[in-house]
Structures are given as structure tokens and as C-alpha cells.
Motif scaffolding. Sequence first.
Motif, PDB file in Angstrom:
ATOM      1  N   ALA A  45       9.920  16.882 -14.016  1.00 52.08           N
ATOM      2  CA  ALA A  45       9.987  18.196 -13.367  1.00 52.08           C
ATOM      3  C   ALA A  45      11.397  18.599 -12.972  1.00 52.08           C
ATOM      4  CB  ALA A  45       9.083  18.205 -12.127  1.00 52.08           C
ATOM      5  N   LEU A  46      12.379  17.725 -13.152  1.00 51.20           N
ATOM      6  CA  LEU A  46      13.756  18.023 -12.761  1.00 51.20           C
ATOM      7  C   LEU A  46      14.640  17.975 -13.999  1.00 51.20           C
ATOM      8  CD1 LEU A  46      15.442  18.466 -10.080  1.00 51.20           C
ATOM      9  CD2 LEU A  46      16.113  16.074 -10.310  1.00 51.20           C
ATOM     10  N   GLU A  47      15.199  19.114 -14.363  1.00 48.87           N
ATOM     11  CA  GLU A  47      16.066  19.197 -15.539  1.00 48.87           C
ATOM     12  C   GLU A  47      17.513  18.950 -15.134  1.00 48.87           C
ATOM     13  OE1 GLU A  47      15.300  19.517 -18.688  1.00 48.87           O
ATOM     14  OE2 GLU A  47      13.140  19.668 -18.310  1.00 48.87           O
ATOM     15  N   PRO A  48      18.216  18.068 -15.849  1.00 50.25           N
ATOM     16  CA  PRO A  48      19.600  17.750 -15.474  1.00 50.25           C
ATOM     17  C   PRO A  48      20.561  18.883 -15.795  1.00 50.25           C
ATOM     18  CG  PRO A  48      19.037  16.664 -17.533  1.00 50.25           C
ATOM     19  CD  PRO A  48      17.770  17.298 -17.027  1.00 50.25           C
ATOM     20  N   THR A  49      21.629  18.962 -14.991  1.00 55.09           N
ATOM     21  CA  THR A  49      22.735  19.859 -15.333  1.00 55.09           C
ATOM     22  C   THR A  49      23.570  19.235 -16.446  1.00 55.09           C
ATOM     23  OG1 THR A  49      22.797  20.622 -13.045  1.00 55.09           O
ATOM     24  CG2 THR A  49      24.734  21.088 -14.409  1.00 55.09           C
ATOM     25  N   SER A  50      23.788  17.917 -16.346  1.00 56.33           N
ATOM     26  CA  SER A  50      24.512  17.191 -17.390  1.00 56.33           C
ATOM     27  C   SER A  50      24.184  15.713 -17.290  1.00 56.33           C
ATOM     28  CB  SER A  50      26.025  17.402 -17.256  1.00 56.33           C
ATOM     29  OG  SER A  50      26.499  16.844 -16.038  1.00 56.33           O
TER      30      SER A  50
END
Length: 459
Positions: A45-50
Motif C-alpha cells: 500500500a506504500l509506493e516508494p519515491t525512490s
Amino acid sequence: MINILNFEHDKLTIKNWQLRENENWCVLGRNGSGKQYLNQLLSGALEPTSFEQLQSPDKDKVGIISFEMQQNTYEQTLKLEAPDDIDADDVGTKAKDFLPKDRLNDPLINEFGLSHRLETRYIQLSTGESRKLLILQAIFSGIELLVCDNPFDSLDCESCEALSIALERLSKTGVTVLLMLSNRQDIPVWCHNIAFIERGLFDVIGKLDNIDTKNQLDALLSPAPDKTSWPENRQELSDYKHPYLVKLSKGLVHYNGVNVFENLNVEIKPLQHTLITGANGSGKSTLMQLITGDCPQCYSNDIHVLGYKRGSGEAIWEIKKQMGIVSSELHRQYRVNGDLLTVVLSGFYDSIGVYQQPSPYQVNIARQWLNKIGLLAQQNSLFQSLSYGEQRLALIARALVKSPYLLILDEPTQGLDELNRHRVLNFLEHLATQEHSTMLLVSHRKDEFLSIFKQHIKL
């Protein structure tokens, strides 16, 4: 199984973490430290920035058991059951409905201590029992990674040991166990690898039995001195004119033909601080509800509370004006998504939410309590946006704003990290010196059996 390198998100940062199959890990963190964002990452549920590397099990192979999940499951179960059926004993979603029919005789159910509770309605299970049920549900779904957020909270000592043994055995069957804990005392001896998370920054600390690990955790968890002043009392104990706060004679509560307890006698005098202990399901929370009036069978019992005899035509809200309550049941029911200040102010009205204009004096007292628990800066934040532990601190403040004669604390430190837990316990000890509120505490933790308690009721 998990291999993360230079993961960046505005809520979570992980520089380097490898978790191999059959390794058991514990992630320690304070309330609001960001443990929930790690849960979100593992559940997809948490998409990384990088990131440079990000490897973890498929989200359908990850089972996450948390207070928030329990709350959602409780609410969903209530919605599924018709309002007219809520008080019926023979309808509703039963514990066995959460498990596959072909696994109802699985020996793991007995190891978790739930064999005798399969026919019980889900909403009648204790907090600890419902958590163990959801862990079983996740295991039987075929997961590879089990993430448990403070699984030992609200369990009695015997149940804690049994759950720990079951989780250790589980870790030897191909399911990797990751514990998210708030207290070092809860780390089981079989959980060898320790990480720490603070303000969303995840850091691997080392092995549990390493002296450097202990020293690092001591430094990270050293409490800061509390220099905030104590809020003022709104009334004096000398105004209370009755010999007992609570008097129960031959108490009896039963559901579906089964006695929760019988022939129970309880007497609590002003300033006779009382500790209540017992195994899960022994009736501790039921006794609390009998006193607060939230158990319908209080009217069929011989019980006096704050000078009133139940069933004598008394107004329940008149009694609750002199009573502060903190419990898992209240926490589950507090689903109105107001801001934090409103939640604390609702303690003046014994309501879920505030539906009249509070006075400037009340607002000032509520802010004093928010300052005391370290959450004044979040007074305008939505209650549901806070971590479970921060919500629990707010409910403790809510119980205290009106300076109650009787303070009912049903496992008040559940979900709190060790700093906030000791802060609450220190506060209770200080509160005893004020000789105003009489405390009635339910607890499973032996380190919460404080010397201030003049009476110990074992159910």
C-alpha cells in the motif's frame, strides 16, 4: 525474502535491510514512530519515491495483524449484523466463520487457546482472543510472512507464553515471523534480530543477545524529563459523601447459559485503589461494564455505584459525570472522526464527539491535558489519523479532564510504547498522591502491579 536498499518515501526511509527466510525479526518503535508505514510497505500500500533495490513477498503472501486491522474487522462485523440482532446470543458472525471449514480441528487452534471459543460471536471475544483468531486466519490462508503488531498486548501471562511458543513453532514451518513491538520487555528470546524505527527512519540495530544492541536501545529509549505542569482538579474529594464508590453483592453475569462469574463481592472505598487481574475471558472487562452500567445485567444485580443503586431510577449519565473510563471497548466505539481536541473535550460530556459549544474553561483544561501527554501540537489533527498508541493516550486524557471520583482503567497502556507506558504508570503513582481519583485498574502485566493498589481482586 526481504532485500531493501536505499528506499525513500516521505513517511519511511530504509537504507539497508535484508531479512532471510526462517529468520525472525523484531522492529521496535515508539508510538507514532512510523511502524504503520512499514506495514503499508509490506502489504503493497506504500509506493516508494525512490529505491535501489526493493524485494519482498507478494502482498497476498503477507499477513499483517495490528490494532487498526482489529478495529476495522470489528466495525465490518458490526455492519454485517442487523442492529436488532446485536444483543442476541444465537446469531451473528461466530469465531469459526473466520477460519476454513476444513481446518476447524487443526491442533494449532488449540495451541492458540481458541478451541472452546469457536462458537462464540466475534464481537463477544476479548481483544486478545480476537487477535489470536485473526493470526490463525492469516496462517490458514497460506502466507509466507506474518507481521504481528504488539501481539502480546492484552494477553494474560499464560496466553502470552502460549502465543510465543506457537509463533516460534510457526517460524520453523516455513512462515517467517516479524514482530512490531513497542516494549523491549515483550521481545521473545527466539526473536534474534532487532531493528528500530523512529520518525520513519528504519535502522538495523543488531542481535538480541549483543551488548552493543542493548546499549543502543538504552540510549534510544531513555526518557526525557517531564517538566509540564499538572492540570488542575475541577472538584474536591471532600464533596463525596458516601462510604463506598462501588459495592457489589453476590454479583452474577451470564451469557447464553454460561456464567462469566457468580457470587462475586466487591467493595471499593474512596482512595482504595484496586487492581483486577485474571485470565483472558475470566470476566474482568465484564465487571468493569457492570460498574459503568454498560452491561445490561447491572440492573439484575445488587450493585451501588457512586452512591446510586442500579435500577432505582437513577440516571446513568448522572453517575458517569463522576466517572472516567478508558477501555478497548471505548476505543473500538470511538469511530467519530473529529479532531484530537474534540475527542478530549468529549470527556466532559461522556459522549462520542461533542454536540454543544464547550466553555473556554473546558477548552483550557483539555489543552492542559493534551500538553501533559505530549500531543498539544496535534490538537487539530484528526483522531483517526493518529497511531493507535497516540489515540490511547488521548482517551486517557479524555477520562481525566473532569477530575472523576472513580477512574476506570481497563488495560489503559495497551498499544503504548514503553516510554509512554511508564509515563502513564508514573502518572498514576503521582495521581495517587493527589488523593482525589480512586483508580480501578485491569492489567495483565506484572510490572504494572504498582504499590499504590490497596486491594487486588483476582478473577
